[in-house]
Design a protein around this motif. Structure first.
Motif, PDB file in Angstrom:
ATOM      1  N   GLN A 210      -9.827  -3.174  -6.746  1.00  0.00           N
ATOM      2  CA  GLN A 210     -10.268  -3.512  -5.334  1.00  0.00           C
ATOM      3  C   GLN A 210      -9.044  -4.079  -4.451  1.00  0.00           C
TER       4      GLN A 210
ATOM      5  N   GLN B 146       0.889  -1.259  -0.035  1.00  0.00           N
ATOM      6  CA  GLN B 146       0.014   0.089   0.020  1.00  0.00           C
ATOM      7  C   GLN B 146       0.768   1.309  -0.086  1.00  0.00           C
TER       8      GLN B 146
ATOM      9  N   GLU C 287     -10.813  -4.668   3.037  1.00  0.00           N
ATOM     10  CA  GLU C 287     -11.295  -4.417   1.636  1.00  0.00           C
ATOM     11  C   GLU C 287     -11.551  -2.853   1.428  1.00  0.00           C
ATOM     12  N   VAL C 288     -10.951  -2.424   0.243  1.00  0.00           N
ATOM     13  CA  VAL C 288     -10.974  -0.960   0.031  1.00  0.00           C
ATOM     14  C   VAL C 288     -11.297  -1.110  -1.711  1.00  0.00           C
ATOM     15  N   SER C 289     -12.106  -0.104  -2.082  1.00  0.00           N
ATOM     16  CA  SER C 289     -12.383   0.009  -3.661  1.00  0.00           C
ATOM     17  C   SER C 289     -12.089   1.288  -4.029  1.00  0.00           C
ATOM     18  N   ARG C 290     -11.438   1.239  -5.284  1.00  0.00           N
ATOM     19  CA  ARG C 290     -10.893   2.565  -5.862  1.00  0.00           C
ATOM     20  C   ARG C 290     -12.227   3.156  -6.534  1.00  0.00           C
TER      21      ARG C 290
ATOM     22  N   ALA D 244      -5.047   3.369   3.078  1.00  0.00           N
ATOM     23  CA  ALA D 244      -5.957   2.738   1.920  1.00  0.00           C
ATOM     24  C   ALA D 244      -6.073   3.545   0.710  1.00  0.00           C
ATOM     25  N   ILE D 245      -5.528   2.940  -0.274  1.00  0.00           N
ATOM     26  CA  ILE D 245      -5.824   3.512  -1.709  1.00  0.00           C
ATOM     27  C   ILE D 245      -5.139   4.670  -2.067  1.00  0.00           C
TER      28      ILE D 245
END
Ligand code: 5AD
Ligand code: SF4
Length: 435
Positions: free
Chosen positions: A150, A103, A169-172, A128-129
């Motif tokens: 993701q 990350q 869990e992380v989504s773009r 995250a992200i």
């Protein structure tokens, strides 16, 4: 140590690592470094590691040893999941220059610059992200490209390190992904595979993965869409329907089940049953009857009895997968199953089970391939074959197809399948499909 002029990125493990490896290469190129094909000649070697199964860590240390043989002293950066899991220990034990987690790799240029000044540098933060916004634009890519949509996992299967190494869990965001997909197509991609540890858990507001797929379907020049890896519990009806409705979505689904016994599934914390899994596949096949199914299996999970293993075999007979990955259980430090030492299965037993499972899976794979003979399909040419005039591409069902053609890499060719082996098909080019 001086600033490196050349770099080599070596990725292990899953396709998400392949994607991360490409992005790290793009970062280094944007810094003015030149790519080197030879890890033994590059000034900077990035080892983009995998921690999913045993011996990963030891493999990294022996690779570092090899890179340093004959008195060479390249700058070494350890990235990926071993970096996340081991952190500073790698610097202590192997005196590498940079340790960077999955990350945090957008910070690689800074970490490399710091290391060039002499200090080992480490970044295993998990913002995250954040990294995606900090990466350079996509450069020229081949006909098939990966797009991470993701990351991370909240499922906590008891054998798995992913929730610890890749985080939650992380989504773009939808817009950023559509933009990156367009950039990939402009850069030469004709097929995009959407990636995530739980790709079908991707969401942005009330939009699920099928909405992203529909948006990609509208991109001119993009011919094929795939996605992997999915979790049964996130297999929504909307996504299943996309397999019926979206022409560019290829008829292929990788949906790991891991085991066929409900007792084992429960001990694995899979949160689906044998039956609920089979019912999902029924709905998928109803939506797209020709779909090729794929899965992952673990044999020898702690406490797995012979009878429970037989249930895995019977599930496999029931589904008849087009292809699969199967593994012996491997205890991962820090995971709940690794504590079940009293129930560990002797290696000979696990090996024997794996052999039996793989014999069944291989037979089904061959049968699936043989059933393709006589069909016509489009093949996306990916690379040159071994002899002159031979090209290799993929069928819609993800099989490798060998054929004689003057079509070039990146072209779509209409092909009749004329032969099948365990791992590939032979085809005859008909006419070139309209470009
Ligand atoms: N041992 C063996 N196989 C594992 N996998 C994940 N963790 C382990 C483990 N500890 C397998 C699962 C997963 C795939 C990516 O790797 O089958 O779906
Ligand atoms: Fe690991 Fe299970 Fe998450 Fe897959 S769903 S990454 S196997 S914890």
């Amino acid at each position: 140590m001086t600033d490196p002029k050349t770099y080599h990125v070596k990725s292990y493990g899953c396709q998400m690592n392949v994607y991360d490896g490409e992005r790290m290469a793009e970062l280094m190129a944007a810094q003015g470094l030149t790519a080197s094909d030879d890890p033994n000649a590059a000034d900077l070697v990035v080892l983009n590691t995998c921690h999913i199964r045993e011996k990963a860590t030891e493999k990294v240390y022996s690779e570092i040893g090899r890179l340093r043989k004959d008195g060479r002293a390249p700058m070494i950066a350890v990235a990926g999941c071993v970096a996340q899991a081991e952190g500073e220990e790698i610097i202590r034990r192997a005196k590498v220059d940079v340790v960077v987690g999955p990350q945090a790799y957008h910070n690689l240029p800074q970490l490399v610059a710091d290391a060039a000044k002499g200090a080992a540098s480490l970044d295993t933060d998990m913002p995250a992200i954040a990294k995606f916004g900090a990466l350079p634009a996509r450069r020229k890519v081949g006909p098939t490209a990966f797009l991470t949509v993701q990351e991370g996992c909240d499922k906590f299967c008891t054998y798995c390190v992913v929730p610890y190494t890749r985080g939650a869990e992380v989504s773009r965001g939808f817009d950023a992904l559509v933009d990156e997909a367009k950039a990939l197509v402009d850069a030469g991609a004709r097929e995009i595979t959407l990636l995530g540890q739980n790709v079908n858990a991707w969401s942005d507001g009330d939009r699920g993965l099928e909405h992203l797929i529909v948006a990609l379907d509208e991109i001119a020049g993009l011919e094929r869409i795939r996605y992997t890896t999915s979790h049964p519990n996130d297999m929504t009806q909307g996504l299943i329907d996309a397999h019926r409705d979206v022409e560019k979505l290829m008829p292929f689904l990788h949906l790991p089940v891991q085991a066929g016994s409900d007792r084992v599934l429960k001990a694995m914390n899979r949160s689906h049953s044998r039956d609920s899994y089979l019912r999902i596949l029924e709905r998928v096949r109803a939506a797209r009857p020709d779909i090729a199914l794929s899965g992952d299996f673990i044999v020898g999970f702690p406490g797995e009895t012979d009878a429970e293993f037989e249930e895995t075999l019977s599930l496999v007979e029931q589904v008849r997968y087009a292809q699969c990955f199967s593994f012996k259980y491997s205890p991962r430090p820090g995971t709940p199953a690794a504590e079940m030492v009293d129930d560990f299965i002797p290696d000979e037993v696990a090996s024997e089970r794996l052999q039996r499972l793989q014999a069944a899976l291989n037979a089904h794979q061959l049968a699936f391939n043989e059933a393709t003979v006589g069909k016509s399909c489009d093949v996306l040419i990916e690379r040159k074959g071994r002899h002159a005039g031979q090209m290799i591409g993929k069928s819609p069902w993800l099989q490798s197809v060998h054929l004689e053609t003057d079509a070039q890499v990146g072209e779509m060719v209409a092909v009749e399948i004329v032969s099948a082996g365990p791992n590939s098909l032979g085809g005859v080019a008909r006419v070139k499909a309209a470009a």
